[in-house]
Design a protein around this motif. Structure first.
Motif, mmCIF file in Angstrom:
data_model
loop_
_atom_site.group_PDB
_atom_site.id
_atom_site.type_symbol
_atom_site.label_atom_id
_atom_site.label_comp_id
_atom_site.label_asym_id
_atom_site.label_seq_id
_atom_site.Cartn_x
_atom_site.Cartn_y
_atom_site.Cartn_z
ATOM 1 N N MET A 1 49.707 22.551 -2.877
ATOM 2 C CA MET A 1 50.794 21.830 -3.505
ATOM 3 C C MET A 1 50.443 21.439 -4.938
ATOM 4 O O MET A 1 51.289 21.495 -5.825
ATOM 5 C CB MET A 1 51.115 20.588 -2.663
ATOM 6 C CG MET A 1 52.321 19.863 -3.105
ATOM 7 S SD MET A 1 53.763 20.913 -2.888
ATOM 8 C CE MET A 1 55.022 19.859 -3.451
ATOM 9 N N ARG A 2 49.193 21.034 -5.149
ATOM 10 C CA ARG A 2 48.762 20.670 -6.504
ATOM 11 C C ARG A 2 48.812 21.861 -7.443
ATOM 12 O O ARG A 2 49.119 21.716 -8.619
ATOM 13 C CB ARG A 2 47.352 20.098 -6.480
ATOM 14 C CG ARG A 2 47.318 18.650 -6.085
ATOM 15 C CD ARG A 2 45.934 18.119 -6.309
ATOM 16 N NE ARG A 2 45.308 17.979 -4.999
ATOM 17 C CZ ARG A 2 44.033 17.758 -4.810
ATOM 18 N NH1 ARG A 2 43.218 17.675 -5.820
ATOM 19 N NH2 ARG A 2 43.555 17.631 -3.604
ATOM 20 N N ALA A 3 48.507 23.018 -6.914
ATOM 21 C CA ALA A 3 48.527 24.218 -7.751
ATOM 22 C C ALA A 3 49.945 24.553 -8.202
ATOM 23 O O ALA A 3 50.154 24.964 -9.346
ATOM 24 C CB ALA A 3 47.920 25.394 -6.988
ATOM 25 N N ILE A 4 50.909 24.361 -7.332
ATOM 26 C CA ILE A 4 52.305 24.634 -7.685
ATOM 27 C C ILE A 4 52.779 23.653 -8.753
ATOM 28 O O ILE A 4 53.433 24.047 -9.727
ATOM 29 C CB ILE A 4 53.204 24.581 -6.438
ATOM 30 C CG1 ILE A 4 52.853 25.728 -5.494
ATOM 31 C CG2 ILE A 4 54.679 24.625 -6.813
ATOM 32 C CD1 ILE A 4 53.541 25.666 -4.166
ATOM 33 N N ILE A 5 52.444 22.381 -8.582
ATOM 34 C CA ILE A 5 52.830 21.373 -9.576
ATOM 35 C C ILE A 5 52.158 21.662 -10.910
ATOM 36 O O ILE A 5 52.782 21.579 -11.974
ATOM 37 C CB ILE A 5 52.498 19.957 -9.065
ATOM 38 C CG1 ILE A 5 53.386 19.618 -7.870
ATOM 39 C CG2 ILE A 5 52.669 18.931 -10.164
ATOM 40 C CD1 ILE A 5 53.009 18.339 -7.160
ATOM 41 N N ALA A 6 50.892 22.026 -10.880
ATOM 42 C CA ALA A 6 50.183 22.359 -12.110
ATOM 43 C C ALA A 6 50.809 23.572 -12.787
ATOM 44 O O ALA A 6 50.957 23.597 -14.018
ATOM 45 C CB ALA A 6 48.711 22.625 -11.810
ATOM 46 N N LEU A 7 51.196 24.567 -12.022
ATOM 47 C CA LEU A 7 51.839 25.749 -12.587
ATOM 48 C C LEU A 7 53.166 25.404 -13.233
ATOM 49 O O LEU A 7 53.473 25.877 -14.334
ATOM 50 C CB LEU A 7 52.029 26.807 -11.499
ATOM 51 C CG LEU A 7 52.639 28.119 -11.948
ATOM 52 C CD1 LEU A 7 51.710 28.820 -12.921
ATOM 53 C CD2 LEU A 7 52.931 28.992 -10.750
ATOM 54 N N VAL A 8 53.960 24.557 -12.591
ATOM 55 C CA VAL A 8 55.244 24.139 -13.159
ATOM 56 C C VAL A 8 55.033 23.376 -14.459
ATOM 57 O O VAL A 8 55.741 23.605 -15.448
ATOM 58 C CB VAL A 8 56.044 23.300 -12.134
ATOM 59 C CG1 VAL A 8 57.229 22.626 -12.780
ATOM 60 C CG2 VAL A 8 56.490 24.164 -10.974
ATOM 61 N N VAL A 9 54.066 22.491 -14.492
ATOM 62 C CA VAL A 9 53.778 21.714 -15.705
ATOM 63 C C VAL A 9 53.302 22.632 -16.820
ATOM 64 O O VAL A 9 53.728 22.495 -17.977
ATOM 65 C CB VAL A 9 52.747 20.601 -15.411
ATOM 66 C CG1 VAL A 9 52.222 19.975 -16.687
ATOM 67 C CG2 VAL A 9 53.362 19.552 -14.510
ATOM 68 N N ILE A 10 52.458 23.586 -16.506
ATOM 69 C CA ILE A 10 51.963 24.523 -17.522
ATOM 70 C C ILE A 10 53.096 25.364 -18.084
ATOM 71 O O ILE A 10 53.211 25.546 -19.298
ATOM 72 C CB ILE A 10 50.833 25.390 -16.945
ATOM 73 C CG1 ILE A 10 49.587 24.538 -16.724
ATOM 74 C CG2 ILE A 10 50.524 26.574 -17.852
ATOM 75 C CD1 ILE A 10 48.501 25.215 -15.924
ATOM 76 N N VAL A 11 53.967 25.873 -17.224
ATOM 77 C CA VAL A 11 55.101 26.679 -17.682
ATOM 78 C C VAL A 11 56.024 25.840 -18.560
ATOM 79 O O VAL A 11 56.520 26.313 -19.594
ATOM 80 C CB VAL A 11 55.859 27.289 -16.485
ATOM 81 C CG1 VAL A 11 57.197 27.876 -16.904
ATOM 82 C CG2 VAL A 11 55.009 28.346 -15.805
#
Length: 62
Positions: A1-11
């Motif tokens: 879940m943290r990886a998905i949130i991090a990916l969204v923030v990076i994008v």
């Protein structure tokens, strides 16, 4: 879940950078730093709202 949130923030942050890039590029060498900061400050609200404008352009309402 943290990886998905991090990916969204990076994008999101990359998108903000892409929207601000023309403003920064136009003033980087030709204007004083205060003018660059003022231009980025004026473009920042539109840059932060890039997902909404991208959505509108995809559905053809903008």
């Amino acid at each position: 879940m943290r990886a998905i949130i991090a990916l969204v923030v990076i994008v999101y942050l990359v998108g903000v950078g892409v929207v601000l890039a023309p403003t920064i590029q136009a003033k980087w060498n030709s204007a004083p730093a205060s003018d660059l900061v003022a231009s980025v400050g004026q473009a920042l609200p539109n840059a932060l709202a890039w997902p909404a404008s991208a959505y509108r352009s995809l559905i053809g309402h903008g």
